[in-house]
Write an enzyme that holds these catalytic residues in place. Structure first.
Site, PDB file in Angstrom:
ATOM      1  N   GLU A 174       0.803  -1.233   0.000  1.00 43.02           N
ATOM      2  CA  GLU A 174       0.000   0.000   0.000  1.00 43.02           C
ATOM      3  C   GLU A 174       0.839   1.288   0.000  1.00 43.02           C
ATOM      4  O   GLU A 174       0.657   2.184   0.828  1.00 43.02           O
ATOM      5  CB  GLU A 174      -0.954  -0.017   1.211  1.00 43.02           C
ATOM      6  CG  GLU A 174      -1.867  -1.220   1.202  1.00 43.02           C
ATOM      7  CD  GLU A 174      -2.731  -1.356   2.450  1.00 43.02           C
ATOM      8  OE1 GLU A 174      -2.758  -0.437   3.272  1.00 43.02           O
ATOM      9  OE2 GLU A 174      -3.377  -2.408   2.603  1.00 43.02           O
ATOM     10  N   GLU A 280      -6.067 -10.822  -0.876  1.00 43.63           N
ATOM     11  CA  GLU A 280      -6.833 -10.575   0.359  1.00 43.63           C
ATOM     12  C   GLU A 280      -8.343 -10.542   0.074  1.00 43.63           C
ATOM     13  O   GLU A 280      -9.076  -9.744   0.615  1.00 43.63           O
ATOM     14  CB  GLU A 280      -6.414  -9.251   1.001  1.00 43.63           C
ATOM     15  CG  GLU A 280      -4.938  -9.084   1.249  1.00 43.63           C
ATOM     16  CD  GLU A 280      -4.585  -7.815   1.996  1.00 43.63           C
ATOM     17  OE1 GLU A 280      -5.472  -7.122   2.505  1.00 43.63           O
ATOM     18  OE2 GLU A 280      -3.373  -7.503   2.090  1.00 43.63           O
TER      19      GLU A 280
HETATM   20  O1  G3I Z   1      -3.782  -8.005  19.276  1.00 42.68           O
HETATM   21  C1  G3I Z   1      -4.409  -6.816  19.801  1.00 42.68           C
HETATM   22  C2  G3I Z   1      -5.120  -7.154  21.115  1.00 42.68           C
HETATM   23  O2  G3I Z   1      -4.140  -7.518  22.082  1.00 42.68           O
HETATM   24  C3  G3I Z   1      -5.884  -5.920  21.588  1.00 42.68           C
HETATM   25  O3  G3I Z   1      -6.598  -6.256  22.770  1.00 42.68           O
HETATM   26  C4  G3I Z   1      -6.850  -5.484  20.478  1.00 42.68           C
HETATM   27  C5  G3I Z   1      -7.671  -4.284  20.854  1.00 42.68           C
HETATM   28  O4  G3I Z   1      -6.850  -3.131  20.761  1.00 42.68           O
HETATM   29  O5  G3I Z   1      -6.096  -5.162  19.279  1.00 42.68           O
HETATM   30  C6  G3I Z   1      -5.425  -6.311  18.799  1.00 42.68           C
HETATM   31  O6  G3I Z   1      -4.699  -5.963  17.640  1.00 42.68           O
HETATM   32  C7  G3I Z   1      -5.549  -5.759  16.492  1.00 42.68           C
HETATM   33  C8  G3I Z   1      -5.068  -6.718  15.392  1.00 42.68           C
HETATM   34  O7  G3I Z   1      -5.799  -6.483  14.174  1.00 42.68           O
HETATM   35  C9  G3I Z   1      -5.252  -8.190  15.788  1.00 42.68           C
HETATM   36  O8  G3I Z   1      -6.620  -8.435  15.974  1.00 42.68           O
HETATM   37  C10 G3I Z   1      -5.345  -4.319  16.028  1.00 42.68           C
HETATM   38  O9  G3I Z   1      -5.909  -3.450  16.991  1.00 42.68           O
HETATM   39  C11 G3I Z   1      -6.053  -4.128  14.693  1.00 42.68           C
HETATM   40  O10 G3I Z   1      -5.762  -2.833  14.162  1.00 42.68           O
HETATM   41  C12 G3I Z   1      -5.553  -5.160  13.681  1.00 42.68           C
HETATM   42  O11 G3I Z   1      -6.305  -4.985  12.492  1.00 42.68           O
HETATM   43  C13 G3I Z   1      -5.710  -5.594  11.337  1.00 42.68           C
HETATM   44  C14 G3I Z   1      -5.515  -4.504  10.287  1.00 42.68           C
HETATM   45  O12 G3I Z   1      -4.966  -5.089   9.077  1.00 42.68           O
HETATM   46  C15 G3I Z   1      -4.560  -3.448  10.777  1.00 42.68           C
HETATM   47  O13 G3I Z   1      -4.497  -2.415   9.823  1.00 42.68           O
HETATM   48  C16 G3I Z   1      -6.657  -6.657  10.806  1.00 42.68           C
HETATM   49  O14 G3I Z   1      -6.747  -7.760  11.706  1.00 42.68           O
HETATM   50  C17 G3I Z   1      -6.149  -7.175   9.462  1.00 42.68           C
HETATM   51  O15 G3I Z   1      -7.114  -8.032   8.855  1.00 42.68           O
HETATM   52  C18 G3I Z   1      -5.896  -6.008   8.503  1.00 42.68           C
HETATM   53  O16 G3I Z   1      -5.338  -6.537   7.331  1.00 42.68           O
HETATM   54  C19 G3I Z   1      -4.969  -5.566   6.346  1.00 42.68           C
HETATM   55  C20 G3I Z   1      -3.768  -6.106   5.620  1.00 42.68           C
HETATM   56  O17 G3I Z   1      -2.731  -6.366   6.532  1.00 42.68           O
HETATM   57  C21 G3I Z   1      -3.325  -5.131   4.536  1.00 42.68           C
HETATM   58  N1  G3I Z   1      -4.435  -4.869   3.611  1.00 42.68           N
HETATM   59  C22 G3I Z   1      -5.636  -4.369   4.269  1.00 42.68           C
HETATM   60  C23 G3I Z   1      -6.102  -5.364   5.319  1.00 42.68           C
HETATM   61  C24 G3I Z   1      -7.381  -4.902   5.960  1.00 42.68           C
HETATM   62  O18 G3I Z   1      -7.157  -3.699   6.654  1.00 42.68           O
END
Ligand code: G3I
Length: 369
Positions: A174, A280
């Site tokens: 990205e 994805e």
């Molecule tokens: O692991 C922590 C947990 O300990 C905490 O309690 C919780 C609440 O704050 O957060 C958890 O981390 C989260 C993580 O996912 C695991 O669940 C993050 O806040 C959250 O921001 C993160 O989101 C991920 C996101 O990327 C981040 O930008 C999504 O799971 C993931 O599916 C998403 O994937 C991205 C690709 O990497 C790139 N392309 C877009 C795609 C969708 O955004």
């Protein structure tokens, strides 16, 4: 001794699965240059449950590591239907490289070992991104050379550890805005435009057998962005970067993009000599965040969109098809719900792990085309 009699197709699939397992055990995850023996297409694969066993290219999923460890039903679906695994979060910089002198290998090592044991590919996601960066990178201070050295050490430590075990990497994720300009990331600000080609050079030098991808969203719907990305990558390749392919994230909707937009996207990227990773994919049925129920009409439209993507992708030359990865297994864990705070049902399995119409339409398309 009486042997179980399988239909010709099932025995063909089992033989292929065994061949893949055997091949994976004895080869680096390098370029799959030799297409499988003539792939037997069929009009009906309903007797074969597994998605990847009816496909001629890897079928992947983004793995929710917590669910993988704690949810048996989820893990069963992963093992049965997918032969390529992308870590949804555990290989991102904030998780795998939390401090400048500290790498967190535990979860990623376990995932790589699981995949080797179960003859599944690993796709590494992601080495260079503007999101999910650890504080030490966000607060890093130094000259341009310091930043380049830091980036090189970050990339090469990770890629070297999994040399020969990770089939391909999302090296840069990205890096472009919707208008086709470069996103003003911490990497661009401190290294300049060359950070992209340098990232690919560092990764290739660390593992020459790994396939290297640029990964982004909306390339399937935004012509300006797609053309600028391809133009930039072509220039980077001319300057010495090894870039094998483009990851089309394909976070799409049940009624958009159109068949023509999808076909033009595949054709343009393939004709520029890049492999295509549908990296994805999920198909939202509620992009406008309405108060909806996943009724049969919405689910039928979603099923048609999954079929459309697979049918068009299948028409590409074999060597351009790196694989199709879905961004999750079950609607229950989809990132869309928490990221957009909305009801949505974007994947192949519902909240109760039940196959949806999209599962059957995707399996039929994999089988037929
Ligand atoms: O692991 C922590 C947990 O300990 C905490 O309690 C919780 C609440 O704050 O957060 C958890 O981390 C989260 C993580 O996912 C695991 O669940 C993050 O806040 C959250 O921001 C993160 O989101 C991920 C996101 O990327 C981040 O930008 C999504 O799971 C993931 O599916 C998403 O994937 C991205 C690709 O990497 C790139 N392309 C877009 C795609 C969708 O955004």
């Amino acid at each position: 001794m009486s042997y179980v009699k399988y239909s010709p197709r099932v025995s063909f699939v089992i033989k292929n699965a065994l061949l893949l397992s055997f091949a994976l055990l004895f080869t680096n995850c390098g370029e799959d240059t030799t297409p499988p023996t003539v792939y037997e297409k069929s009009t009906d694969c309903s007797n074969i449950e597994s998605l990847f066993q009816v496909a001629e290219f890897p079928i992947g999923t983004a793995l929710n590591y917590d669910a993988f460890l704690t949810d048996v039903a989820y893990r069963d679906l992963v093992e049965t239907h997918f032969n390529s695994i992308t870590a949804e979060n555990i290989m991102k910089p904030s998780n795998i490289h939390p401090q400048e002198s500290e790498f967190n290998w535990g979860a990623s090592d376990s995932l790589v070992q699981f995949c080797a044991k179960h003859a599944k590919y690993v796709h590494g996601h992601t080495l260079v991104w503007h999101n999910q960066l650890p504080d030490w990178i966000l607060n890093y201070k130094g000259t341009k050379k310091d930043w380049e050295d830091m980036l090189q050490k970050h990339i090469q430590t990770i890629v070297l550890r999994y040399k020969g075990k990770v089939r391909g990497w999302d090296v840069v994720n990205e890096a472009f805005e919707e208008d086709g300009t470069l996103r003003k990331t911490i990497w661009l600000e401190n290294i300049g435009e060359s950070y992209i080609e340098k990232a690919f050079i560092y990764a290739h030098n660390a593992d020459p057998s790994a396939l290297l991808f640029y990964n982004d969203f909306n390339l399937e719907s935004n012509l300006t962005k797609r053309e600028k990305v391809i133009q930039f990558l072509n220039t980077a390749k001319n300057r010495g970067a090894t870039i094998h392919g483009i990851g089309l994230q394909m976070h799409i909707y049940h009624v958009y993009p159109s068949e023509l937009m999808l076909k033009e996207t595949f054709d343009e990227i393939s004709s520029n000599n890049y492999k295509i990773h549908i990296s994805e994919m999920d198909v939202s049925v509620n992009p406008l965040n309405k108060d909806i129920e996943p009724d049969s009409v919405l689910l039928a439209d979603q099923a048609k969109q999954y079929e459309r993507v697979i049918r068009l992708y299948s028409q590409l030359p074999y060597e351009k098809k790196y694989g199709c990865t879905l961004w999750g297994v079950t609607d229950k864990y989809s990132w869309i719900r928490s990221f957009f705070y909305r009801e949505d049902y974007p994947l192949l399995f519902d909240d109760y792990y039940k196959q949806k119409p999209a599962f059957f339409s995707m399996r039929k398309a994999l089988c037929l085309y």
